[in-house]
Enzyme design. Structure first.
Site: not given
Ligand code: NAD
Length: 371
Positions: A95, A195-199
């Site tokens: 990392k 949290g309904v972001g990308n994942v």
């Molecule tokens: P993202 O930033 O697209 O989504 C995160 C979501 O969480 C956002 O919509 C954000 O607005 C929301 N959020 C932030 N704080 C919040 C809170 N206090 N309450 C409710 N919602 C909140 O990120 P992602 O890529 O979807 O990843 C989500 C998690 O999964 C992260 O912890 C990331 O480290 C982990 N992760 C992601 C991947 C990947 O392939 N993207 C791989 C392994 C782990």
């Protein structure tokens, strides 16, 4: 500032401190293990001193920030070793962190300077996107090193990892539901997604398609609206999502959400989500969950779909879609093994996963040095 004595130091192979006067780059690259292959892991760009500036004079805040950065890079690089080992990948764990505010410092010159340091490691570490870095910033890094992965529009590029992470989390939730609730399918299972972001959003799509009842929350209204467009979801409060009366709580926002304040309020019998570092303290919160009869799917095992997707890019191999999918679906079997071992040994799932990962890494090291 202690490194070897840091509470997150654990047999790291190499830790490199990088500074570039011209661009103001201050970075740390930690290679935890290359036993299984080149160390791969994201580059985090974060203003570590910000949290301390309100409480301390600026020089002290900077020192404390650097200490946090060391802790973070050591802990996260070890986590990547464990994640990659448990996913059966030919990748070690590493990392990097760049210290500072990415909005103020994150220009192409600085990212290229960072790339020169990555390059000096000669391929023992591959950088990827993480919090605070973007595909465009990594593209600048790639101008000074070929040891970058997760790039868009390049030869062997594997694209956005998040749909693969979501598939892995969905597979893991199904394995947990089968183990804890004895149900073979997801019809009628209630899931709260934080949290309904990308994942999280793609996970919701899988859950709805499988007939689950889904509750969601997010701090960004646009993400809630985009998720509502996928089907029938219930929107709940930010502060109460963990306490919803559901079968599964799926943290998909930030880490640290499982702590002494939230755990007593959790009603779900399963916690399985994508967020990294869900437990505030390893071996403490997962033991608390175990004693409360809550099944916890270790985060780095269930969220490995993204790094599984990236493996072929590091090796510059043609992507085999079906092999990738098969490896992602295996996350369910790995979790079932962890759950059963935890039941038999009465030890928390997080520690069981750590033991299994360390065993894989030790065996790979032993094989490497005996040949
Ligand atoms: P993202 O930033 O697209 O989504 C995160 C979501 O969480 C956002 O919509 C954000 O607005 C929301 N959020 C932030 N704080 C919040 C809170 N206090 N309450 C409710 N919602 C909140 O990120 P992602 O890529 O979807 O990843 C989500 C998690 O999964 C992260 O912890 C990331 O480290 C982990 N992760 C992601 C991947 C990947 O392939 N993207 C791989 C392994 C782990």
């Amino acid at each position: 500032m202690p490194v070897f004595d840091s509470r997150s130091f654990k047999n790291h192979e190499q830790v490199v401190f990088c500074a570039d006067e011209t661009t103001g780059l201050k970075a740390i690259i930690a290679v935890h293990s290359t036993a299984l292959g080149p160390a791969a892991g994201g580059c985090r760009f974060w203003d570590y001193a910000a949290a301390h500036r309100k409480m301390a004079p600026s020089d002290i805040a900077e020192q404390r920030g650097e200490q946090d950065a060391i802790y973070d890079v050591l802990r996260l690089s070890r986590g990547m070793s464990y994640k990659n080992a448990m996913a059966g990948l030919r990748l070690g764990g590493g990392k990097s962190v760049i210290i500072g505010n990415p909005k103020q410092l994150g220009n192409d010159d600085l990212m290229r300077a960072f790339g020169r340091y990555v390059n000096r490691l000669g391929g023992s570490y591959y950088a990827a996107e993480d919090v605070g870095t973007s595909p465009a910033m990594l593209a600048a890094t790639a101008e000074s090193t070929k040891y970058v992965c997760g790039l868009e529009g390049v030869d062997f590029g594997t694209g956005d990892p998040s749909p693969h992470t979501a598939l892995g989390v969905f597979t893991g939730i199904k394995a947990a539901v089968k183990h804890r609730l004895g149900k073979e399918d997801m019809a009628g299972i209630k899931v709260a997604v934080q949290g309904v972001g990308n994942v999280g959003r793609t996970l919701v799509k899988h859950l709805l398609d499988a007939g689950a009842h889904v509750r969601i929350t997010d701090i960004v209204d646009a993400n809630i609206e985009a998720t509502k467009a996928l089907g029938n979801v219930t929107v709940v409060g930010l502060d109460t999502i963990h306490a919803e009366d559901v079968d599964v709580f799926a943290p998909c926002a930030l880490g640290g959400g499982l702590n002494p304040k939230t755990i007593p309020e959790i009603k779900a019998s399963i916690i399985a989500g994508a967020a990294n570092n869900q437990l505030e303290r390893e071996g403490v919160e997962d033991e608390d969950l175990r004693q409360r009869g809550i099944l916890y799917a270790p985060d780095y095992v269930i969220n490995a779909g993204g790094i599984i997707s990236v493996e072929s890019e590091v090796y510059r191999e043609k992507l085999d879609e079906s092999a990738r999918r098969e490896k992602i679906l295996r996350i369910g079997e790995t979790l079932t093994t962890i759950f059963k071992t935890s039941d038999q040994s009465k030890r928390p799932t997080g520690l069981i996963a750590n033991d299994m990962a360390e065993d894989i890494i030790h065996k790979a090291n032993a094989a490497k040095f005996s040949s």
